[in-house]
Design a protein around this motif. Structure first.
Motif, PDB file in Angstrom:
ATOM      1  N   TYR A 104       0.801  -1.220   0.000  1.00 48.32           N
ATOM      2  CA  TYR A 104       0.000   0.000   0.000  1.00 48.32           C
ATOM      3  C   TYR A 104       0.839   1.277   0.000  1.00 48.32           C
ATOM      4  O   TYR A 104       0.352   2.343  -0.389  1.00 48.32           O
ATOM      5  CB  TYR A 104      -0.954  -0.001   1.193  1.00 48.32           C
ATOM      6  CG  TYR A 104      -1.904  -1.180   1.188  1.00 48.32           C
ATOM      7  CD1 TYR A 104      -2.558  -1.566   0.016  1.00 48.32           C
ATOM      8  CD2 TYR A 104      -2.129  -1.923   2.337  1.00 48.32           C
ATOM      9  CE1 TYR A 104      -3.411  -2.655  -0.006  1.00 48.32           C
ATOM     10  CE2 TYR A 104      -2.989  -3.017   2.333  1.00 48.32           C
ATOM     11  CZ  TYR A 104      -3.628  -3.379   1.152  1.00 48.32           C
ATOM     12  OH  TYR A 104      -4.468  -4.463   1.136  1.00 48.32           O
ATOM     13  N   GLY A 105       2.089   1.173   0.410  1.00 42.32           N
ATOM     14  CA  GLY A 105       2.942   2.359   0.439  1.00 42.32           C
ATOM     15  C   GLY A 105       3.691   2.608  -0.858  1.00 42.32           C
ATOM     16  O   GLY A 105       4.313   3.663  -1.034  1.00 42.32           O
ATOM     17  N   ALA A 106       3.639   1.665  -1.791  1.00 43.37           N
ATOM     18  CA  ALA A 106       4.381   1.799  -3.051  1.00 43.37           C
ATOM     19  C   ALA A 106       3.815   2.933  -3.905  1.00 43.37           C
ATOM     20  O   ALA A 106       2.606   3.032  -4.098  1.00 43.37           O
ATOM     21  CB  ALA A 106       4.337   0.492  -3.823  1.00 43.37           C
ATOM     22  N   LYS A 107       4.696   3.788  -4.418  1.00 44.10           N
ATOM     23  CA  LYS A 107       4.279   4.908  -5.258  1.00 44.10           C
ATOM     24  C   LYS A 107       4.403   4.583  -6.745  1.00 44.10           C
ATOM     25  O   LYS A 107       3.654   5.095  -7.571  1.00 44.10           O
ATOM     26  CB  LYS A 107       5.110   6.153  -4.928  1.00 44.10           C
ATOM     27  CG  LYS A 107       4.915   6.640  -3.499  1.00 44.10           C
ATOM     28  CD  LYS A 107       3.443   6.929  -3.208  1.00 44.10           C
ATOM     29  CE  LYS A 107       3.229   7.392  -1.779  1.00 44.10           C
ATOM     30  NZ  LYS A 107       1.790   7.591  -1.469  1.00 44.10           N
ATOM     31  N   SER A 108       5.373   3.763  -7.087  1.00 39.98           N
ATOM     32  CA  SER A 108       5.513   3.323  -8.476  1.00 39.98           C
ATOM     33  C   SER A 108       6.372   2.067  -8.518  1.00 39.98           C
ATOM     34  O   SER A 108       7.072   1.746  -7.552  1.00 39.98           O
ATOM     35  CB  SER A 108       6.128   4.412  -9.361  1.00 39.98           C
ATOM     36  OG  SER A 108       7.482   4.629  -9.033  1.00 39.98           O
ATOM     37  N   LYS A 115       9.288   1.875  -5.775  1.00 39.44           N
ATOM     38  CA  LYS A 115       9.626   3.180  -5.216  1.00 39.44           C
ATOM     39  C   LYS A 115       8.627   3.598  -4.135  1.00 39.44           C
ATOM     40  O   LYS A 115       7.423   3.365  -4.260  1.00 39.44           O
ATOM     41  CB  LYS A 115       9.664   4.238  -6.318  1.00 39.44           C
ATOM     42  CG  LYS A 115      10.802   4.051  -7.313  1.00 39.44           C
ATOM     43  CD  LYS A 115      10.861   5.211  -8.295  1.00 39.44           C
ATOM     44  CE  LYS A 115      12.046   5.084  -9.243  1.00 39.44           C
ATOM     45  NZ  LYS A 115      12.129   6.236 -10.177  1.00 39.44           N
ATOM     46  N   TYR A 116       9.174   4.248  -3.099  1.00 41.07           N
ATOM     47  CA  TYR A 116       8.373   4.746  -1.982  1.00 41.07           C
ATOM     48  C   TYR A 116       8.744   6.202  -1.715  1.00 41.07           C
ATOM     49  O   TYR A 116       9.790   6.681  -2.161  1.00 41.07           O
ATOM     50  CB  TYR A 116       8.641   3.917  -0.716  1.00 41.07           C
ATOM     51  CG  TYR A 116       8.283   2.459  -0.858  1.00 41.07           C
ATOM     52  CD1 TYR A 116       7.013   2.000  -0.537  1.00 41.07           C
ATOM     53  CD2 TYR A 116       9.220   1.536  -1.331  1.00 41.07           C
ATOM     54  CE1 TYR A 116       6.678   0.660  -0.682  1.00 41.07           C
ATOM     55  CE2 TYR A 116       8.898   0.200  -1.482  1.00 41.07           C
ATOM     56  CZ  TYR A 116       7.622  -0.235  -1.152  1.00 41.07           C
ATOM     57  OH  TYR A 116       7.299  -1.558  -1.305  1.00 41.07           O
ATOM     58  N   ASP A 117       7.887   6.894  -0.960  1.00 43.00           N
ATOM     59  CA  ASP A 117       8.240   8.238  -0.521  1.00 43.00           C
ATOM     60  C   ASP A 117       9.444   8.154   0.408  1.00 43.00           C
ATOM     61  O   ASP A 117       9.577   7.204   1.190  1.00 43.00           O
ATOM     62  CB  ASP A 117       7.075   8.884   0.232  1.00 43.00           C
ATOM     63  CG  ASP A 117       5.966   9.333  -0.706  1.00 43.00           C
ATOM     64  OD1 ASP A 117       6.253   9.565  -1.899  1.00 43.00           O
ATOM     65  OD2 ASP A 117       4.814   9.442  -0.244  1.00 43.00           O
ATOM     66  N   ASP A 151       2.456   3.892 -11.915  1.00 43.85           N
ATOM     67  CA  ASP A 151       1.968   3.929 -10.536  1.00 43.85           C
ATOM     68  C   ASP A 151       1.311   2.609 -10.143  1.00 43.85           C
ATOM     69  O   ASP A 151       1.028   2.366  -8.970  1.00 43.85           O
ATOM     70  CB  ASP A 151       0.996   5.098 -10.334  1.00 43.85           C
ATOM     71  CG  ASP A 151      -0.233   5.030 -11.239  1.00 43.85           C
ATOM     72  OD1 ASP A 151      -0.313   4.124 -12.098  1.00 43.85           O
ATOM     73  OD2 ASP A 151      -1.111   5.898 -11.084  1.00 43.85           O
ATOM     74  N   LYS A 191       4.690   6.454 -16.256  1.00 41.17           N
ATOM     75  CA  LYS A 191       5.588   7.596 -16.101  1.00 41.17           C
ATOM     76  C   LYS A 191       6.691   7.598 -17.150  1.00 41.17           C
ATOM     77  O   LYS A 191       7.149   8.659 -17.588  1.00 41.17           O
ATOM     78  CB  LYS A 191       6.190   7.587 -14.694  1.00 41.17           C
ATOM     79  CG  LYS A 191       5.142   7.705 -13.592  1.00 41.17           C
ATOM     80  CD  LYS A 191       5.786   7.803 -12.224  1.00 41.17           C
ATOM     81  CE  LYS A 191       4.733   8.023 -11.150  1.00 41.17           C
ATOM     82  NZ  LYS A 191       5.330   8.235  -9.811  1.00 41.17           N
TER      83      LYS A 191
END
Length: 246
Positions: A103-107, A243-245, A189, A171
């Motif tokens: 759930y935290g994955a951004k891409s 990728k994550y924040d 994403d 992206k």
């Protein structure tokens, strides 16, 4: 309670994908078993991406919670001790309790490898798609650009009826040829079921002149799997990075 993040590499050739399946050998099941042997505790393992049967990973991410106090460097060795040689945990890290691999994955970044020759490669036979026909790389690169951005990718999934939201944002989509290898690298994403492999299969058909470059918009607008090209074989696909924040 600790939250442990894993960075994982695996050869998916002999597995029915990441996710647990009844009567099938999966990455998630095998890795969970190794972790539980290492820490002598039952855990629930969450993966960032549910890779399909035969798909590989260089940078899969997973996490689990534990009361174990084994330091990360020792835990890394212990888990790998119980794993088969086609799965490797490359890094173990303590992360905040709120971190969730999925759930935290951004891409996510996937790479598809095609070996453009009629003579097979023995060393990389499990990690690339052998395809001998000549393709026009300029057409492939041009068509790939039309897929970048936010679109409804219904035409590029084989299980549209199970996907409530079929809007995804690509992206970047880079296609490069190095010698006999052609690499399709795509970051988005999120991905629908078989989306990357269907995109690759469609671009291959465009490279051969079987589908026109200008047809990409029509394929997207059709929202019909039959409008796109074939699904490329699983063995050429690899999850490269999640990728994550910061």
């Amino acid at each position: 309670m600790r939250n442990i993040q894993l960075l994982i590499e695996y050869d998916g050739t002999h597995y029915a994908g990441w996710q647990w399946q009844k009567n099938e050998k999966t990455i998630q099941e095998t890795l969970t078993g190794a972790i539980e042997q290492a820490i002598q505790e039952q855990i629930k393992l969450y993966g960032a991406s549910r890779t399909d049967a035969g798909v590989h990973a260089f940078g899969q991410v997973a996490n689990f919670k534990t009361i174990s106090d084994i330091p990360p460097e020792r835990l890394l060795l212990a888990i790998n001790f119980y794993l088969p040689c086609d799965i490797t945990v490359k890094k173990v890290t303590d992360v905040p309790e709120s971190f969730h691999a999925q759930y935290g994955a951004k891409s996510k970044i996937y790479q598809y490898t095609l070996f453009n020759d009629w003579i097979r490669t023995s060393l990389n036979r499990y990690f690339c798609y052998l395809y001998g026909f000549h393709m026009d790389m300029n057409k492939i690169v041009t068509a790939a650009r039309h897929l970048i951005g936010t679109h409804d990718f219904t035409s590029f999934t084989t299980k549209a009826r199970y996907e409530k939201d079929r809007i995804r944002t690509i992206k970047s989509l880079d296609v490069k040829k190095e010698g006999k290898y052609i690499y399709f690298t795509i970051e988005a994403d999120g991905f629908l079921y078989n989306m990357v492999r269907t995109i690759v299969g469609t671009l291959i058909e465009i490279g051969r002149g079987k589908i026109m470059v200008e047809s990409i918009k029509d394929i997207l607008d059709a929202k019909n799997r039959k409008a796109a090209g074939p699904t490329a074989p699983a063995k050429g696909l690899c999850l490269m990075e999640v990728k994550y924040d910061d």
